[in-house]
Design a protein around this motif. Sequence first.
Motif, PDB file in Angstrom:
ATOM      1  N   THR A 133      -3.572  -6.095  -1.390  1.00 48.29           N
ATOM      2  CA  THR A 133      -3.455  -4.829  -2.100  1.00 48.29           C
ATOM      3  C   THR A 133      -4.336  -4.847  -3.343  1.00 48.29           C
ATOM      4  O   THR A 133      -4.648  -5.920  -3.883  1.00 48.29           O
ATOM      5  N   ARG A 193       1.721  -0.275  -7.636  1.00 46.54           N
ATOM      6  CA  ARG A 193       1.734   0.884  -6.735  1.00 46.54           C
ATOM      7  C   ARG A 193       2.272   0.496  -5.361  1.00 46.54           C
ATOM      8  O   ARG A 193       3.059   1.225  -4.754  1.00 46.54           O
ATOM      9  N   ASN A 194       1.852  -0.658  -4.886  1.00 44.70           N
ATOM     10  CA  ASN A 194       2.292  -1.151  -3.590  1.00 44.70           C
ATOM     11  C   ASN A 194       3.812  -1.345  -3.569  1.00 44.70           C
ATOM     12  O   ASN A 194       4.491  -0.972  -2.599  1.00 44.70           O
ATOM     13  N   PHE A 251       5.473   2.063  -3.454  1.00 44.83           N
ATOM     14  CA  PHE A 251       5.336   2.673  -2.129  1.00 44.83           C
ATOM     15  C   PHE A 251       6.323   2.054  -1.138  1.00 44.83           C
ATOM     16  O   PHE A 251       7.025   2.769  -0.415  1.00 44.83           O
ATOM     17  N   PHE A 252       6.388   0.737  -1.119  1.00 41.57           N
ATOM     18  CA  PHE A 252       7.248   0.077  -0.137  1.00 41.57           C
ATOM     19  C   PHE A 252       8.727   0.268  -0.425  1.00 41.57           C
ATOM     20  O   PHE A 252       9.531   0.396   0.509  1.00 41.57           O
ATOM     21  N   LEU A 263       8.943   3.841   1.650  1.00 40.26           N
ATOM     22  CA  LEU A 263       9.294   3.251   2.947  1.00 40.26           C
ATOM     23  C   LEU A 263      10.736   2.758   2.992  1.00 40.26           C
ATOM     24  O   LEU A 263      11.325   2.655   4.072  1.00 40.26           O
ATOM     25  N   VAL A 301       2.016  11.334   1.927  1.00 41.30           N
ATOM     26  CA  VAL A 301       1.493  10.142   2.589  1.00 41.30           C
ATOM     27  C   VAL A 301       0.659  10.589   3.794  1.00 41.30           C
ATOM     28  O   VAL A 301       1.128  11.383   4.618  1.00 41.30           O
ATOM     29  N   GLU A 347      -0.970   5.735   6.549  1.00 44.21           N
ATOM     30  CA  GLU A 347      -1.784   4.877   5.699  1.00 44.21           C
ATOM     31  C   GLU A 347      -1.220   4.832   4.281  1.00 44.21           C
ATOM     32  O   GLU A 347      -0.640   5.802   3.796  1.00 44.21           O
ATOM     33  N   GLU A 348      -1.443   3.698   3.631  1.00 43.20           N
ATOM     34  CA  GLU A 348      -1.171   3.583   2.205  1.00 43.20           C
ATOM     35  C   GLU A 348      -2.382   4.131   1.447  1.00 43.20           C
ATOM     36  O   GLU A 348      -3.436   4.394   2.035  1.00 43.20           O
ATOM     37  N   ASP A 366      -4.513   2.748  -0.405  1.00 39.95           N
ATOM     38  CA  ASP A 366      -5.718   1.909  -0.365  1.00 39.95           C
ATOM     39  C   ASP A 366      -6.354   1.847   1.018  1.00 39.95           C
ATOM     40  O   ASP A 366      -7.315   1.120   1.232  1.00 39.95           O
ATOM     41  N   GLN A 410      -4.761   0.867   3.865  1.00 38.52           N
ATOM     42  CA  GLN A 410      -4.069  -0.044   4.781  1.00 38.52           C
ATOM     43  C   GLN A 410      -3.392   0.762   5.886  1.00 38.52           C
ATOM     44  O   GLN A 410      -2.702   1.747   5.629  1.00 38.52           O
ATOM     45  N   TYR A 445      -0.836   1.437   9.024  1.00 40.20           N
ATOM     46  CA  TYR A 445       0.479   1.082   9.544  1.00 40.20           C
ATOM     47  C   TYR A 445       0.891   2.082  10.620  1.00 40.20           C
ATOM     48  O   TYR A 445       0.264   3.123  10.808  1.00 40.20           O
TER      49      TYR A 445
END
Length: 319
Positions: free
Chosen positions: A16, A21-22, A25-26, A30, A105, A122-123, A125, A127, A129
Motif C-alpha cells: 500500500t 487510508r488502507n 478502507f479495510f 470492508l 468505491v 478496487e482500492e 491505489d 489494488q 479485489y
Amino acid sequence: MKNESLLGIHHVTAMTDDAVRNYEFFTNVLGMRLVKKTVNQDDIHTYHTFFADDVGSPGTDMTFFDFPNNPKGSPGSNSIYRTAFRVPNDAALEYYRDRFDQFEVKHDGIQNLFDKKVLPFEEADGQKYQLVSDENNAGVAPGKPWKNGPVPEDKAIYGLGPIEIHISYYEDFKQVLMDVYGMKLVSEEADVALLDVGEGGNGGQVILRKDESGSARQGYGEVHHVSFRVADHETIKKWEAKYNERGMRHSGNVDRFYFEALYTRIGHILIELSTDGPGFMDDEPYETLGESLALPPFLEERREYIEAQVRPFDTTRSK
C-alpha cells in the motif's frame, strides 16, 4: 504427499502507499478486523498490518507492507492479479454493491465466474479485489465475521476467496501447481483454469489465466506474495525437504512468531507456505487486537527505536 497436503489459502500480502487510508478502507468500508499492527520483520522501518476475521483465523487475513518511497505498480501478466474475499451469500454481494456506491468505491457490478457470483472492485491505489458469494459453496470452512465491525455479521467478509494469477507461461505454471503442490484441476476453458487447494471451494482455489500482455511492475497497488496453509512445524519441514529433493531454491523455515513460513519463487510468483499456528491471539487480548504496535519477542528490545521510525496512527476501537 501424505500429511503434506496444503489445507487452503493462508494469507495474501500486498503493498500500500498509505497504511492509514488502507486501514480505514479495510475496517470502515470492508468491515475486516485489524488483528495485528506490527512491522515487516525484514524491514523494521515498515508497517505490516493484518486484516482478518474476528479472531485472525488462518485463511482469512489480507496483509500489507507500507514501504516508504515505493513506486506505484502496474497490473499485468506474471503476477498475482486479484485477491478475493468470501461473503456468506448472494444477498451479501448486493449489500456490498450498495455499500460501495455509498462510499464511492470503484466496482464492476455483480458478475458470474465459474458458476459463482462475484463483485470485482478496487482500492484507491488500484489494488484489485473481488467479493465471492458462498451461496452454493462447499470445501474449506470460512472464518468468523467481525462481531463489532460496521458490517452486519450475516453479510460480512469472513475469509479469503480464490487467488487469481495471470501468467504468460500458463501450461508450465499450471503443471507446477499440480505436480509440486498437489492442486487439482476443477475446470478449464479458453486459457483460464480453476484449481482446488486442499478441501477446495472458495477458501481453497486458484484461478489461473493465460496473459501475454506484458509483465506487471511491482509497487504499491500490487500483490507481493500468496501463502498457502500447512498444518504445523513438522509439515513445513517436510516441504523444506521436498524443495531440496526437487532442487528448488527456498528461504528455509522462517519463524514469524505468529506462524512459521517457507518461501520459494515459481517463475515470477513468490509462494509462501505458512503454518496455521500459533496465530494472532497470544500476545494481545481479544478486545484490543490490533490497537497497539505488536512486536515479536526478538524485536521487543528494539521497540523504542522502531516506534521512533514508524509514524504512529490510531487504530483504537475499544473506547
